[in-house]
Design a protein around this motif. Sequence first.
Motif, PDB file in Angstrom:
ATOM      1  N   ILE A 191      16.359  -4.604  -9.418  1.00 36.16           N
ATOM      2  CA  ILE A 191      15.428  -3.512  -9.701  1.00 36.16           C
ATOM      3  C   ILE A 191      13.975  -3.960  -9.615  1.00 36.16           C
ATOM      4  N   HIS A 192      13.728  -5.260  -9.731  1.00 34.78           N
ATOM      5  CA  HIS A 192      12.377  -5.826  -9.758  1.00 34.78           C
ATOM      6  C   HIS A 192      11.637  -5.372 -11.020  1.00 34.78           C
ATOM      7  N   SER A 193      10.477  -4.782 -10.940  1.00 30.70           N
ATOM      8  CA  SER A 193       9.713  -4.470 -12.164  1.00 30.70           C
ATOM      9  C   SER A 193       9.176  -3.045 -12.167  1.00 30.70           C
ATOM     10  N   ASN A 194       9.921  -2.128 -11.590  1.00 28.42           N
ATOM     11  CA  ASN A 194       9.478  -0.725 -11.541  1.00 28.42           C
ATOM     12  C   ASN A 194      10.633   0.219 -11.822  1.00 28.42           C
ATOM     13  N   GLY A 195      10.281   1.379 -12.359  1.00 28.88           N
ATOM     14  CA  GLY A 195      11.292   2.377 -12.637  1.00 28.88           C
ATOM     15  C   GLY A 195      12.007   2.176 -13.964  1.00 28.88           C
ATOM     16  N   THR A 198      12.162   6.448  -6.585  1.00 30.01           N
ATOM     17  CA  THR A 198      11.862   5.752  -7.831  1.00 30.01           C
ATOM     18  C   THR A 198      12.015   4.243  -7.706  1.00 30.01           C
ATOM     19  N   PHE A 199      13.116   3.801  -7.072  1.00 31.49           N
ATOM     20  CA  PHE A 199      13.466   2.385  -7.029  1.00 31.49           C
ATOM     21  C   PHE A 199      13.342   1.805  -5.621  1.00 31.49           C
ATOM     22  N   THR A 213      15.575  12.390 -13.943  1.00 30.74           N
ATOM     23  CA  THR A 213      14.547  12.057 -12.955  1.00 30.74           C
ATOM     24  C   THR A 213      13.524  11.146 -13.604  1.00 30.74           C
ATOM     25  N   TYR A 214      12.731  10.496 -12.761  1.00 31.08           N
ATOM     26  CA  TYR A 214      11.662   9.615 -13.244  1.00 31.08           C
ATOM     27  C   TYR A 214      10.653  10.422 -14.064  1.00 31.08           C
ATOM     28  N   ILE A 247       7.650  -2.639  -1.785  1.00 27.61           N
ATOM     29  CA  ILE A 247       8.308  -1.437  -2.298  1.00 27.61           C
ATOM     30  C   ILE A 247       8.447  -1.551  -3.813  1.00 27.61           C
ATOM     31  N   THR A 248       7.626  -0.812  -4.535  1.00 29.71           N
ATOM     32  CA  THR A 248       7.600  -0.902  -6.000  1.00 29.71           C
ATOM     33  C   THR A 248       7.846   0.486  -6.597  1.00 29.71           C
ATOM     34  N   GLY A 249       7.108   0.852  -7.643  1.00 28.06           N
ATOM     35  CA  GLY A 249       7.286   2.155  -8.262  1.00 28.06           C
ATOM     36  C   GLY A 249       7.006   3.279  -7.284  1.00 28.06           C
ATOM     37  N   SER A 250       7.778   4.295  -7.299  1.00 27.62           N
ATOM     38  CA  SER A 250       7.810   5.440  -6.385  1.00 27.62           C
ATOM     39  C   SER A 250       8.572   5.115  -5.105  1.00 27.62           C
ATOM     40  N   GLY A 251       9.225   3.960  -5.061  1.00 26.21           N
ATOM     41  CA  GLY A 251      10.148   3.638  -3.982  1.00 26.21           C
ATOM     42  C   GLY A 251       9.571   3.799  -2.594  1.00 26.21           C
TER      43      GLY A 251
END
Length: 333
Positions: A184-188, A289-290, A7-8, A244-248
Amino acid sequence: MQGKKLTYAESGVDIHKENDTIGNLTKSMTYRRKGIGAPLTNIGHYAGLMDFGEYALAMATDGVGSKVLIATEIEKWDTVGIDCVAMNVNDLLAIGAEPIGFVDYLAVEKHSNEFARQIGIGLAKGAEISKISILGGETATLPEIVNGFDLAGTCLGMVKKNEIITGEKVKIGDALVGLPSSGIHSNGYTLVRRIIEESNYSYHDPLPYDPTKTIGEELITPTRIYMEVLDVIRECNVHGLAHITGSGLLKLQRVTNLGFEFTDPIEPPEVFRFLQKEGGVDEAEMYRTFNMGMGFLIILPPEEAKKAASLCNGKIVGKIVEKGIKLKGIDII
């Protein structure tokens, strides 16, 4: 990683604790300027807005995060500047503002001419895509603090006061138009790195599903910049926007207290399924997350959804409901 479910939070990023930190950090920030420069929004939206006469000036600040560690591992830094610009520009777009200027902050352990050249290439490309000027920035040499480097930036935007989009117009029955992500971009990336580092793969190995590039090259694919959202705003009656970034999908709680039902989501790019399999990550955790293939979301009346989707190469993915976040029967919250 047979039998293990990552998990994250277990990888080191607990979204709930992060939110607690933000609350404690901001609760003493009570002073508010009057007149020009007075805040028009509370802290917590994608970008902050301040009074500037007929217009509101919008500001956002963000960095690339631990994605830079993968760039360093494969010694390829010419795209992380795009990520830095993108994370800020997309946040401005999520409140309806047009980005106009940018400054960067580069903190390094030590200096390298080739490294700096590649960082500059990415920043310049991100600025070109976003149609913004890079006005300056700051470089800091911090060998006692920084291990490697950290890249962040701040972006300035503008929007007419009567065209600000905060999500207050969102209502039950509104349509959701999703825009595909570039990956994925820049998060997770704390979870991404944990998965790869505990797997039988390295960043230098060929991708199992596309051996023409390495796993590392795939993982540093730059974040998409969603400038076409401005066209949708001009042509349609947009009620809400989300980056839509970190925490999806949990990020949607910034926009409205109403719920989201995704009945026909964008199919996630294969990189997400590769990571999910290697890390034993369950479906709901992936979407918490993603971005899972949807990097931006537009909320607007259902009769305008097809037009909006055609303007931004998007897809109608669901609708606004009374409460919760559901994706094909899975409760995200």
